[in-house]
Design an enzyme around this catalytic site. Structure first.
Site, PDB file in Angstrom:
ATOM      1  N   ASP A 237      -6.895  -2.638  -7.385  1.00 30.60           N
ATOM      2  CA  ASP A 237      -7.418  -3.333  -6.206  1.00 30.60           C
ATOM      3  C   ASP A 237      -7.664  -4.789  -6.562  1.00 30.60           C
ATOM      4  O   ASP A 237      -7.868  -5.117  -7.728  1.00 30.60           O
ATOM      5  CB  ASP A 237      -8.717  -2.686  -5.715  1.00 30.60           C
ATOM      6  CG  ASP A 237      -8.982  -3.085  -4.261  1.00 30.60           C
ATOM      7  OD1 ASP A 237      -8.433  -2.427  -3.361  1.00 30.60           O
ATOM      8  OD2 ASP A 237      -9.703  -4.077  -4.033  1.00 30.60           O
TER       9      ASP A 237
ATOM     10  N   ARG B   5      -6.963  11.393  -5.533  1.00 31.58           N
ATOM     11  CA  ARG B   5      -8.205  10.658  -5.328  1.00 31.58           C
ATOM     12  C   ARG B   5      -9.388  11.624  -5.325  1.00 31.58           C
ATOM     13  O   ARG B   5     -10.448  11.327  -5.870  1.00 31.58           O
ATOM     14  CB  ARG B   5      -8.125   9.920  -3.996  1.00 31.58           C
ATOM     15  CG  ARG B   5      -9.322   9.061  -3.673  1.00 31.58           C
ATOM     16  CD  ARG B   5      -9.109   8.492  -2.280  1.00 31.58           C
ATOM     17  NE  ARG B   5     -10.120   7.541  -1.893  1.00 31.58           N
ATOM     18  CZ  ARG B   5     -11.304   7.877  -1.404  1.00 31.58           C
ATOM     19  NH1 ARG B   5     -11.630   9.151  -1.294  1.00 31.58           N
ATOM     20  NH2 ARG B   5     -12.161   6.934  -1.048  1.00 31.58           N
TER      21      ARG B   5
ATOM     22  N   ARG C 141       0.825  -1.229   0.000  1.00 22.57           N
ATOM     23  CA  ARG C 141       0.000   0.000   0.000  1.00 22.57           C
ATOM     24  C   ARG C 141       0.849   1.265   0.000  1.00 22.57           C
ATOM     25  O   ARG C 141       0.475   2.261   0.607  1.00 22.57           O
ATOM     26  CB  ARG C 141      -0.963   0.023   1.186  1.00 22.57           C
ATOM     27  CG  ARG C 141      -1.973  -1.115   1.201  1.00 22.57           C
ATOM     28  CD  ARG C 141      -3.203  -0.775   0.371  1.00 22.57           C
ATOM     29  NE  ARG C 141      -4.140  -1.877   0.331  1.00 22.57           N
ATOM     30  CZ  ARG C 141      -5.352  -1.840   0.885  1.00 22.57           C
ATOM     31  NH1 ARG C 141      -5.768  -0.757   1.487  1.00 22.57           N
ATOM     32  NH2 ARG C 141      -6.160  -2.872   0.778  1.00 22.57           N
TER      33      ARG C 141
ATOM     34  N   ARG D 296      -3.485   6.346   1.266  1.00 20.87           N
ATOM     35  CA  ARG D 296      -4.017   7.512   1.983  1.00 20.87           C
ATOM     36  C   ARG D 296      -3.050   8.216   2.914  1.00 20.87           C
ATOM     37  O   ARG D 296      -3.306   9.336   3.330  1.00 20.87           O
ATOM     38  CB  ARG D 296      -5.265   7.096   2.778  1.00 20.87           C
ATOM     39  CG  ARG D 296      -6.473   6.894   1.901  1.00 20.87           C
ATOM     40  CD  ARG D 296      -7.517   6.072   2.596  1.00 20.87           C
ATOM     41  NE  ARG D 296      -7.001   4.739   2.859  1.00 20.87           N
ATOM     42  CZ  ARG D 296      -7.691   3.764   3.426  1.00 20.87           C
ATOM     43  NH1 ARG D 296      -8.911   3.982   3.818  1.00 20.87           N
ATOM     44  NH2 ARG D 296      -7.151   2.569   3.604  1.00 20.87           N
TER      45      ARG D 296
ATOM     46  N   TYR E 161     -15.163 -12.029  -0.266  1.00 19.67           N
ATOM     47  CA  TYR E 161     -15.903 -10.801  -0.593  1.00 19.67           C
ATOM     48  C   TYR E 161     -17.103 -11.097  -1.497  1.00 19.67           C
ATOM     49  O   TYR E 161     -18.158 -10.477  -1.370  1.00 19.67           O
ATOM     50  CB  TYR E 161     -14.979  -9.786  -1.285  1.00 19.67           C
ATOM     51  CG  TYR E 161     -13.946  -9.205  -0.348  1.00 19.67           C
ATOM     52  CD1 TYR E 161     -14.276  -8.181   0.527  1.00 19.67           C
ATOM     53  CD2 TYR E 161     -12.634  -9.684  -0.326  1.00 19.67           C
ATOM     54  CE1 TYR E 161     -13.342  -7.640   1.399  1.00 19.67           C
ATOM     55  CE2 TYR E 161     -11.686  -9.154   0.538  1.00 19.67           C
ATOM     56  CZ  TYR E 161     -12.051  -8.133   1.396  1.00 19.67           C
ATOM     57  OH  TYR E 161     -11.121  -7.611   2.261  1.00 19.67           O
TER      58      TYR E 161
HETATM   59  O1  CP3 Z   1      -0.014  -1.486  -2.556  1.00 18.54           O
HETATM   60  C1  CP3 Z   1      -0.342  -0.557  -3.342  1.00 18.54           C
HETATM   61  O2  CP3 Z   1       0.084   0.617  -3.220  1.00 18.54           O
HETATM   62  C2  CP3 Z   1      -1.224  -0.906  -4.515  1.00 18.54           C
HETATM   63  C3  CP3 Z   1      -2.603  -0.726  -4.337  1.00 18.54           C
HETATM   64  C4  CP3 Z   1      -3.495  -1.710  -3.601  1.00 18.54           C
HETATM   65  C5  CP3 Z   1      -4.760  -1.312  -3.120  1.00 18.54           C
HETATM   66  N1  CP3 Z   1      -5.420  -2.407  -2.676  1.00 18.54           N
HETATM   67  C6  CP3 Z   1      -5.281   0.074  -3.142  1.00 18.54           C
HETATM   68  C7  CP3 Z   1      -6.351   0.441  -2.212  1.00 18.54           C
HETATM   69  C8  CP3 Z   1      -3.372  -3.082  -3.364  1.00 18.54           C
HETATM   70  C9  CP3 Z   1      -2.190  -4.010  -3.626  1.00 18.54           C
HETATM   71  C10 CP3 Z   1      -4.601  -3.514  -2.787  1.00 18.54           C
HETATM   72  C11 CP3 Z   1      -4.912  -4.913  -2.443  1.00 18.54           C
HETATM   73  C12 CP3 Z   1      -6.103  -5.221  -1.626  1.00 18.54           C
HETATM   74  N2  CP3 Z   1      -7.344  -4.658  -1.691  1.00 18.54           N
HETATM   75  C13 CP3 Z   1      -6.162  -6.277  -0.686  1.00 18.54           C
HETATM   76  C14 CP3 Z   1      -5.021  -7.239  -0.370  1.00 18.54           C
HETATM   77  C15 CP3 Z   1      -3.934  -6.641   0.394  1.00 18.54           C
HETATM   78  C16 CP3 Z   1      -4.256  -6.309   1.814  1.00 18.54           C
HETATM   79  O3  CP3 Z   1      -4.139  -5.124   2.163  1.00 18.54           O
HETATM   80  O4  CP3 Z   1      -4.622  -7.229   2.541  1.00 18.54           O
HETATM   81  C17 CP3 Z   1      -7.464  -6.292  -0.135  1.00 18.54           C
HETATM   82  C18 CP3 Z   1      -7.990  -7.227   0.928  1.00 18.54           C
HETATM   83  C19 CP3 Z   1      -8.210  -5.284  -0.794  1.00 18.54           C
HETATM   84  C20 CP3 Z   1      -9.646  -4.948  -0.606  1.00 18.54           C
HETATM   85  C21 CP3 Z   1      -9.865  -3.573  -0.153  1.00 18.54           C
HETATM   86  N3  CP3 Z   1      -9.567  -2.449  -0.887  1.00 18.54           N
HETATM   87  C22 CP3 Z   1     -10.397  -3.139   1.094  1.00 18.54           C
HETATM   88  C23 CP3 Z   1     -10.843  -4.080   2.209  1.00 18.54           C
HETATM   89  C24 CP3 Z   1     -10.426  -1.748   1.077  1.00 18.54           C
HETATM   90  C25 CP3 Z   1     -10.992  -0.833   2.136  1.00 18.54           C
HETATM   91  C26 CP3 Z   1     -10.232  -0.848   3.381  1.00 18.54           C
HETATM   92  C27 CP3 Z   1      -8.883  -0.201   3.226  1.00 18.54           C
HETATM   93  O5  CP3 Z   1      -7.869  -0.818   3.543  1.00 18.54           O
HETATM   94  O6  CP3 Z   1      -8.885   0.945   2.812  1.00 18.54           O
HETATM   95  C28 CP3 Z   1      -9.848  -1.334  -0.155  1.00 18.54           C
HETATM   96  C29 CP3 Z   1      -9.650   0.063  -0.603  1.00 18.54           C
HETATM   97  C30 CP3 Z   1      -8.297   0.460  -1.097  1.00 18.54           C
HETATM   98  N4  CP3 Z   1      -7.505  -0.258  -1.949  1.00 18.54           N
HETATM   99  C31 CP3 Z   1      -7.620   1.684  -0.785  1.00 18.54           C
HETATM  100  C32 CP3 Z   1      -6.401   1.681  -1.486  1.00 18.54           C
HETATM  101  C33 CP3 Z   1      -5.352   2.765  -1.529  1.00 18.54           C
HETATM  102  C34 CP3 Z   1      -8.186   2.804   0.060  1.00 18.54           C
HETATM  103  C35 CP3 Z   1      -9.234   3.481  -0.759  1.00 18.54           C
HETATM  104  C36 CP3 Z   1      -9.318   4.946  -0.538  1.00 18.54           C
HETATM  105  O7  CP3 Z   1      -8.549   5.689  -1.179  1.00 18.54           O
HETATM  106  O8  CP3 Z   1     -10.183   5.329   0.238  1.00 18.54           O
END
Ligand code: CP3
Length: 358
Positions: A80, A43, A30, A34, A157
């Site tokens: 994502d 964003r 990540r 944020r 999911y």
């Molecule tokens: O690593 C990186 O910089 C690449 C981007 C990336 C995102 N999601 C962007 C994101 C990656 C590799 C993911 C993978 C992801 N997404 C996983 C597996 C990795 C992990 O963290 O366990 C999972 C389970 C998800 C599903 C997901 N996406 C959830 C549960 C959420 C909401 C909760 C949270 O952590 O924010 C997201 C949203 C998400 N994906 C955000 C980002 C930057 C936040 C969204 C925002 O900008 O509000």
């Protein structure tokens, strides 16, 4: 793709293949997210998270943001894991403060059978398009990591329709209708394989498979419902691109109890969370795989001096030689001060060369 620029920094690829490196490579799960004000600004410009993912120019912009700030050894595609269920027609949106939500769930035979396997160059074309653009803009600076969710993690999911506490529907299906669960996982595995191969064809130089919820299974069900489908995916991937191997890292959060099983199924590297000592993990997997991890993301709440100390402990615990990619044990928290992430990265640069001499 037109002739790609030669890779100037291939530390990540070498470490994952357990070839010698001058120091330990480092990136952060990540890393585009944020905690960075510039991410929040882009964003906001995009309007919402999925528009950010679906617009290759914006996805490229945020992918590169952490590289402008920090001396990172890899870029990771901004996207994502839930793009696949979305492209299967489940209707994804993100509710602020609550996380992902699907309009439709997959809880019975009819719903499983109705799921299409999306064509990654059609419904998901924005993803390989983003990969192509990022490769162009990276211009060989560092390798680009592509990724997908594991079938098990995606299924949680798809079945629950959102994040979950008890996985009631999902585990209900697993125990009550294992045949149906296998059908869903097989279909999802085929979709993920096509999707990852499209990312490789577009220019991804390494891959990560996120099995975020594999750790909620039992030792037996983990092998049968998670690991088995990760294996199916890895055996279906194009192993080389541009004349180099494309290493794959498999990450199961809370996968510590099953490291031995994870080490022998075809992944080049394993991501490990912070609940294990990385030196113990290394002894358990031997020379079968590289390891990626494993600083507790919460350690970044501490001051830079404390962070440096924890980085030093992890490097010392892994010990000498190649096969370690420094990372957090899970994604960086949104409240972290970016300078603290920088302190972690600089500490890896400063402290790791001594473990790579001779
Ligand atoms: O690593 C990186 O910089 C690449 C981007 C990336 C995102 N999601 C962007 C994101 C990656 C590799 C993911 C993978 C992801 N997404 C996983 C597996 C990795 C992990 O963290 O366990 C999972 C389970 C998800 C599903 C997901 N996406 C959830 C549960 C959420 C909401 C909760 C949270 O952590 O924010 C997201 C949203 C998400 N994906 C955000 C980002 C930057 C936040 C969204 C925002 O900008 O509000």
């Amino acid at each position: 793709m037109t002739t790609p620029a030669p890779l100037q920094n291939d530390l990540l690829l070498r470490a994952l293949l357990r070839e010698p490196t001058e120091r330990t490579p480092v990136w952060m799960m990540r890393q585009a997210g944020r905690y960075l004000p510039e991410y929040r600004a882009t964003r906001q410009r995009a309007g919402d998270f999925m528009t950010l993912c679906r617009t290759p120019e914006l996805a490229c912009e945020v992918t590169l943001q952490p590289l402008e700030r920090f001396r990172l050894d890899a870029a990771i595609l901004f996207s994502d894991i839930l793009t696949i269920p979305d492209a299967m027609g489940l209707g994804l949106h993100f509710v602020t403060g609550e996380g992902p939500r699907f309009e439709r769930t997959v809880r019975d035979e009819a719903a499983v059978d109705a799921l299409p396997i999306p064509d990654p160059e059609d419904e998901l074309r924005y993803v390989p398009d983003a990969v192509r653009l990022i490769r162009q803009e990276l211009n060989g600076r560092v390798p680009l990591i592509g990724f997908a969710g594991s079938p098990w993690t995606l299924a949680t999911y798809m079945i629950e329709g959102s994040s979950s506490k008890n996985y009631a529907w999902c585990k209900g299906m697993l125990y009550d209708r294992p045949d149906l669960m296998h059908r869903l996982l097989d279909k999802t595995a085929r979709a993920v394989t096509a999707y990852l191969n499209a990312q490789i064809a577009a220019g991804a130089q390494s891959l990560m498979i996120f099995d975020t919820w594999g750790g909620v299974l039992t030792p037996q069900t983990y092998r049968e419902f998670s690991l088995r489908y990760a294996e199916q995916i890895i055996s279906g991937l194009s192993k080389t691109a541009e004349g180099r191997r494309v290493p794959v890292v498999f990450f199961t959060k809370n996968g510590g109890p099953w490291l031995e099983a994870m080490a022998g199924f075809g992944a080049d590297g394993l991501g490990i969370d912070w609940t294990q000592d990385i030196g113990d993990a290394r002894r358990r997997v031997g020379d079968r795989v590289a390891l990626q991890g494993n600083l507790d993301p919460s350690a970044l709440y501490a001051s830079p001096t404390v962070i440096e100390q924890h980085v030093g402990e992890i490097l010392a615990s892994y010990g000498t030689g190649t096969g370690h990619v420094f990372n957090l044990g899970h994604g960086i928290h949104p409240e972290v001060n970016p300078d603290h992430a920088g302190a972690m990265i600089e500490a890896v640069h400063a402290l790791s060369p001594r473990y790579h001499q001779g």
